[in-house]
Design a protein around this motif. Structure first.
Motif, short mmCIF file in Angstrom:
data_model
loop_
_atom_site.label_atom_id
_atom_site.label_comp_id
_atom_site.label_asym_id
_atom_site.label_seq_id
_atom_site.Cartn_x
_atom_site.Cartn_y
_atom_site.Cartn_z
N ALA A 2 7.82 -3.46 -11.82
CA ALA A 2 8.09 -4.94 -11.56
C ALA A 2 8.74 -4.93 -10.23
O ALA A 2 9.51 -4.07 -9.85
CB ALA A 2 8.75 -5.26 -12.93
N SER A 3 9.06 -6.11 -10.04
CA SER A 3 10.04 -6.63 -9.07
C SER A 3 11.33 -6.16 -9.16
O SER A 3 12.02 -6.16 -9.99
CB SER A 3 10.10 -8.33 -8.88
N PRO A 4 11.92 -5.32 -7.85
CA PRO A 4 13.19 -4.79 -8.07
C PRO A 4 14.50 -5.82 -7.75
O PRO A 4 15.61 -5.35 -7.80
CB PRO A 4 13.06 -3.71 -7.13
N GLY A 5 14.04 -6.74 -7.67
CA GLY A 5 15.21 -7.90 -7.13
C GLY A 5 15.90 -8.25 -8.53
O GLY A 5 15.73 -7.81 -9.61
N SER A 6 17.39 -8.83 -8.14
CA SER A 6 18.16 -9.05 -9.33
C SER A 6 17.53 -10.05 -10.31
O SER A 6 17.96 -9.89 -11.65
CB SER A 6 19.67 -9.78 -8.75
N GLY A 7 16.58 -10.66 -10.00
CA GLY A 7 16.11 -11.57 -10.98
C GLY A 7 14.78 -10.91 -11.89
O GLY A 7 14.40 -11.47 -12.80
N ALA A 8 14.27 -9.90 -11.55
CA ALA A 8 13.49 -9.09 -12.33
C ALA A 8 13.93 -8.17 -13.39
O ALA A 8 14.69 -7.76 -13.35
CB ALA A 8 12.60 -7.88 -11.45
N THR A 9 13.35 -8.49 -14.54
CA THR A 9 13.91 -8.12 -16.01
C THR A 9 13.03 -7.43 -16.64
O THR A 9 13.48 -6.66 -17.51
CB THR A 9 14.09 -9.62 -16.73
N ALA A 10 11.75 -7.36 -16.36
CA ALA A 10 10.97 -6.65 -16.91
C ALA A 10 11.07 -5.16 -16.85
O ALA A 10 10.91 -4.67 -15.76
CB ALA A 10 9.32 -6.92 -16.91
N THR A 28 14.56 4.62 -17.51
CA THR A 28 13.59 4.92 -16.60
C THR A 28 14.01 4.58 -15.15
O THR A 28 14.82 3.63 -14.82
CB THR A 28 12.34 4.07 -16.96
N PHE A 29 13.67 5.54 -14.26
CA PHE A 29 13.81 5.33 -12.66
C PHE A 29 12.51 5.19 -12.39
O PHE A 29 11.53 5.77 -12.45
CB PHE A 29 14.36 6.55 -11.99
N VAL A 30 12.32 3.95 -11.55
CA VAL A 30 11.26 3.39 -10.95
C VAL A 30 11.46 3.53 -9.27
O VAL A 30 12.63 3.60 -8.96
CB VAL A 30 10.87 1.96 -11.41
N GLY A 31 10.18 3.17 -8.58
CA GLY A 31 10.19 3.25 -7.15
C GLY A 31 10.40 1.91 -6.50
O GLY A 31 10.97 0.97 -7.17
N ASN A 32 9.91 1.58 -5.31
CA ASN A 32 10.07 0.63 -4.41
C ASN A 32 8.82 0.10 -4.19
O ASN A 32 7.99 0.95 -3.61
CB ASN A 32 10.95 1.15 -3.23
N PRO A 33 8.44 -1.23 -4.30
CA PRO A 33 7.29 -1.83 -3.94
C PRO A 33 6.72 -2.01 -2.53
O PRO A 33 5.72 -2.37 -2.17
CB PRO A 33 7.08 -3.26 -4.65
N ILE A 66 16.57 3.52 -2.97
CA ILE A 66 16.82 4.48 -3.97
C ILE A 66 16.07 4.40 -5.16
O ILE A 66 15.85 3.22 -5.35
CB ILE A 66 18.38 5.06 -4.19
N PRO A 67 15.94 5.36 -6.10
CA PRO A 67 15.34 5.17 -7.47
C PRO A 67 16.10 4.15 -8.23
O PRO A 67 17.57 3.97 -8.15
CB PRO A 67 15.39 6.54 -8.09
N GLN A 68 15.30 3.15 -8.81
CA GLN A 68 16.03 2.07 -9.55
C GLN A 68 16.16 2.23 -10.93
O GLN A 68 15.02 2.63 -11.86
CB GLN A 68 15.64 0.77 -9.48
N LEU A 69 17.30 2.41 -11.62
CA LEU A 69 17.66 2.73 -12.87
C LEU A 69 17.11 1.39 -13.79
O LEU A 69 17.85 0.32 -13.30
CB LEU A 69 19.00 3.13 -13.55
N ALA A 80 0.91 -1.32 -0.12
CA ALA A 80 0.02 -0.06 -0.17
C ALA A 80 0.83 1.24 0.16
O ALA A 80 0.55 2.22 -0.74
CB ALA A 80 -0.89 -0.08 1.27
N GLY A 81 1.96 1.27 0.52
CA GLY A 81 2.82 2.37 0.79
C GLY A 81 3.76 2.41 -0.38
O GLY A 81 4.59 3.29 -0.26
N ALA A 82 3.67 1.90 -1.11
CA ALA A 82 4.70 1.52 -2.31
C ALA A 82 4.89 2.92 -3.12
O ALA A 82 4.10 3.78 -3.14
CB ALA A 82 4.56 0.56 -3.41
N SER A 83 6.23 3.22 -3.59
CA SER A 83 6.36 4.22 -4.54
C SER A 83 6.15 3.87 -5.97
O SER A 83 6.97 3.33 -6.32
CB SER A 83 7.91 5.03 -4.05
N ARG A 84 5.03 4.43 -6.23
CA ARG A 84 4.86 3.72 -7.58
C ARG A 84 5.06 4.57 -8.91
O ARG A 84 4.56 4.20 -10.12
CB ARG A 84 3.25 3.56 -7.63
N GLY A 85 5.79 5.69 -8.81
CA GLY A 85 5.89 6.52 -9.88
C GLY A 85 7.02 6.41 -10.72
O GLY A 85 7.98 5.25 -10.47
N THR A 86 7.02 6.90 -11.87
CA THR A 86 8.42 6.65 -12.95
C THR A 86 8.84 7.83 -13.36
O THR A 86 8.01 8.95 -13.52
CB THR A 86 7.82 5.81 -14.11
N PHE A 87 10.19 7.85 -13.52
CA PHE A 87 10.79 9.03 -14.05
C PHE A 87 11.61 8.63 -15.27
O PHE A 87 12.63 8.14 -15.04
CB PHE A 87 11.52 9.77 -13.03
#
Length: 643
Positions: A489-497, A307-312, A407-410, A197-204
């Motif tokens: 998508a999932s920010p883990g090392s295995g997430a690729t999309a 694209t920089f994405v947030g944290n789930p 931090i924002p994920q590239l 519910a508190g995820a940072s859902r935006g994209t830059f």
């Protein structure tokens, strides 16, 4: 008769065994080499150095670069000695491996002494001096696509034939057929976990172009500062225009940028993709290029999306200025896949991802290369001794390791307009493609990697964080839509999309989520100069033509066009090289130092391995045939007159 027959035989033999070249008489080799390529496996000292005192860093970095030079030189010596074909291993030990171990022992000793002078002496490094000779591999491509009539190609490698069937690459060190896989045969990935519910859902999204101005070098200022050709392979650069081995933090801060928003002077770079089509690039005889097995035509990406994405799980904090991040491992083929993190796919199939294979895309689909960078920071350091321990990947639920903050994920997505290579004939009909690599890494896709240096100005970084944390979709030229972004998508090392709809589809394909930057601004090239197939020519509305779902208001920041700046490690331009595009390459501009030669072909050159492929070059054989027939006629006539 004898002269004519001899001319026929010599010409046919030479044509059938012809090697790669550019038509200028400067062929690199007489035959395509065998796939049984041995390589040199050396323990990676740098990855084991997790704590190096600042005072020892310059000496340590210099010796680590020297270790790479030693390995590259030993590999070239191995190639020259013919060890790739399976020669005597004992002679290789005496001539190559033992001297390499001695040189490595000296460099490791210098590293140990430098750290000892400034801090605590490291233990156990001396045992890592010895390298091993890894035997060559054989194999077959996985799931080779059909040939157009429902029949699959064999993809079988022909080791040691010398007839162009091996697919060992223009540089003689890969890739091979088993490095490719049919993307349609790859199982779809599981959906990413739903954000909390508190995820940072935006994209830059930031738009920094596709390196159409041709800014390349074989340095790596993160890993080997102050060392020319520290990477031993060539990088594409977008964003900051001053990145080379000798760039200081001040140089990066003062530099121009290819980004639309001039507040983003960050440096984004990755190994170039090449077509193994016989083209002699300007670096064909230069370190990092052809002299280290990185040969062929450099492909300009059709599209680059940053694209920089947030944290789930929660909000993100700002990246520190000059933060360095490397994702993936340039030595993963010998180090193992533990740090590998690049993904390969095809447009329209991005719910299917490959980690250790290049994709064979169906007609009308483009190759997609994706990096998801680490998204947890230790809160203190902008770099670390091994360039890894100051950042980390988040767990699938978004949680960071203890002491780290999100931090924002590239998410970096690079699209190439290249066709699936013809594996059955070693890429002669449709050329092989592969990323540049250290020579001993054999162009394996698992060695792919991306580098990032944060040079955002503080105001723009705050804007990014606010955009992501408030759930908005902010575009490449500024402003935002004021709407809620699609969850990342999932920010883990295995997430690729890349950011999309959760099924792996991209914004440009679905018309939703983050807007896609244009890859076709004035002066930029979407396509490399290789003739496209009819199916590919007909397809142009995927990835670069779709409009964003939401209107985006531009920032007030002006757009400034930037030109390529020469770097100390770039090869000197040829006097005859044009400063702009080469003939036959409409729309493509390159730096003068890397401009394609005037005689460079505009389509893949197939060095024929059969009479059908080389018929245009068999005119001496035709002359020989006429001579032989004339001689036979004169011989028969002379016999008749004699009797």
């Amino acid at each position: 008769m004898l002269g004519g027959a001899g001319l026929v035989a010599v010409n046919v033999y030479a044509s059938a065994g012809e090697g790669w070249g550019d038509g200028s008489g400067t062929e690199t080799t007489g035959r395509v080499r065998s796939t049984g390529m041995a390589t040199i496996d050396c323990p990676d000292i740098g990855s084991r150095l997790t704590a190096v005192p600042d005072a020892a860093r310059p000496d340590v970095d210099r010796e680590l670069a020297r270790l790479d030079q030693q390995t590259a030189a030993a590999y070239r010596q191995l190639q020259q000695a013919g060890q790739g074909g399976g020669a005597d291993a004992a002679s290789a030990d005496d001539a190559i491996m033992n001297p390499l171990e001695e040189k490595r022992s000296v460099s490791i000793g210098r590293i140990t002494d430098a750290i000892d002078r400034a801090g605590e002496r490291p233990q156990g490094l001396e045992s890592l001096a010895a390298c091993t000779l890894r035997p060559g591999e054989t194999g077959q491509a996985t799931g080779v696509p059909g040939d157009g009539d429902g029949r699959n190609g064999t993809g079988q490698e022909q080791s040691g034939t010398g007839q162009g069937q091996s697919g060992a690459g223009q540089g003689g060190n890969g890739p091979v057929a088993s490095d490719y896989a049919d993307i349609t045969a790859v199982p779809p990935e599981a959906p990413a976990p739903q954000p909390q519910a508190g995820a940072s859902r935006g994209t830059f999204t930031t738009d920094c172009g596709v390196n159409a101005n041709g800014l390349f070098n074989s340095d790596n200022v993160i890993v080997a500062p102050g060392v020319s050709n520290g990477a031993h392979h060539v990088h594409d650069y977008v964003g900051n225009q001053a990145n080379n081995a000798f760039a200081s933090d001040e140089d990066l801060a003062r530099a121009g940028t290819s980004c639309v928003d001039q507040g983003d002077k960050s440096s984004y770079y990755w190994p170039v993709l090449r077509l193994q089509n016989g083209t002699q690039e300007r670096d064909a005889g230069a370190p990092g290029g052809g002299t280290e097995g990185n040969a062929g035509q450099i492909v300009t990406p059709r599209q680059v999306t940053l694209t920089f994405v947030g944290n789930p799980l929660g909000e993100v904090t700002a990246m520190p200025r000059l933060l360095r991040i490397i994702t993936g491992d340039a030595k993963a083929f010998v180090n193992g896949p533990g740090n590998a993190n690049a993904s390969w796919s095809c447009t329209g199939h991005e719910d299917r991802q490959l980690k250790d294979k290049y994709p064979l895309c169906p007609p009308g689909s483009d190759v997609v290369r994706t990096f998801r960078f680490q998204s947890c920071w230790d809160g203190r350091n902008i770099d670390s001794a091994n360039h890894r321990t100051h950042v980390a990947f988040a767990a699938p639920d978004g949680s960071c390791p203890a002491g780290f903050r999100p931090i924002p994920q590239l998410v970096q997505r690079i699209v190439y307009d290249v066709d699936a290579p013809s594996l059955a004939d070693g890429g002669r009909t449709v050329p092989l493609f592969a990323v540049d690599s250290f020579p001993e890494q054999l162009h394996k896709p698992v060695t792919d990697h991306g580098d990032f240096i944060n040079v955002f100005d503080e105001d723009l970084m705050r804007e990014m964080v606010d955009c992501i944390n408030s759930g908005r979709t902010c575009g490449p030229s500024g402003g935002d839509s004021g709407t809620t972004a699609t969850p990342p998508a999932s920010p883990g090392s295995g997430a690729t999309a890349a950011p999309g709809d959760g099924a792996g589809r991209q914004p440009a394909e679905t018309g939703t989520s983050a807007p896609t930057p244009s890859a076709a601004r004035t002066g930029e090239a979407r396509r490399h100069d290789v003739t496209a197939s009819p199916a590919r020519t007909a397809k142009r509305d995927t990835d670069d033509g779709a409009a964003p779902a939401e209107p985006v208001e531009p920032r007030s920041t002006p757009v400034r066009s930037t030109s390529a700046r020469p770097t100390p490690s770039s090869p000197s331009p040829s006097p005859s090289a044009p400063a702009s595009a080469a003939p036959g390459a409409p729309g493509r501009t390159t730096a003068a130092a890397y401009a394609p030669p005037p005689a460079a072909p505009s389509a893949p050159r197939a060095a024929g391995g059969s009479l059908a492929e080389t018929g245009a070059q068999l005119w001496p054989a035709a002359v020989g045939t006429l001579l032989a027939l004339s001689g036979l006629f004169m011989f028969l006539r002379a016999r008749r007159l004699r009797y």
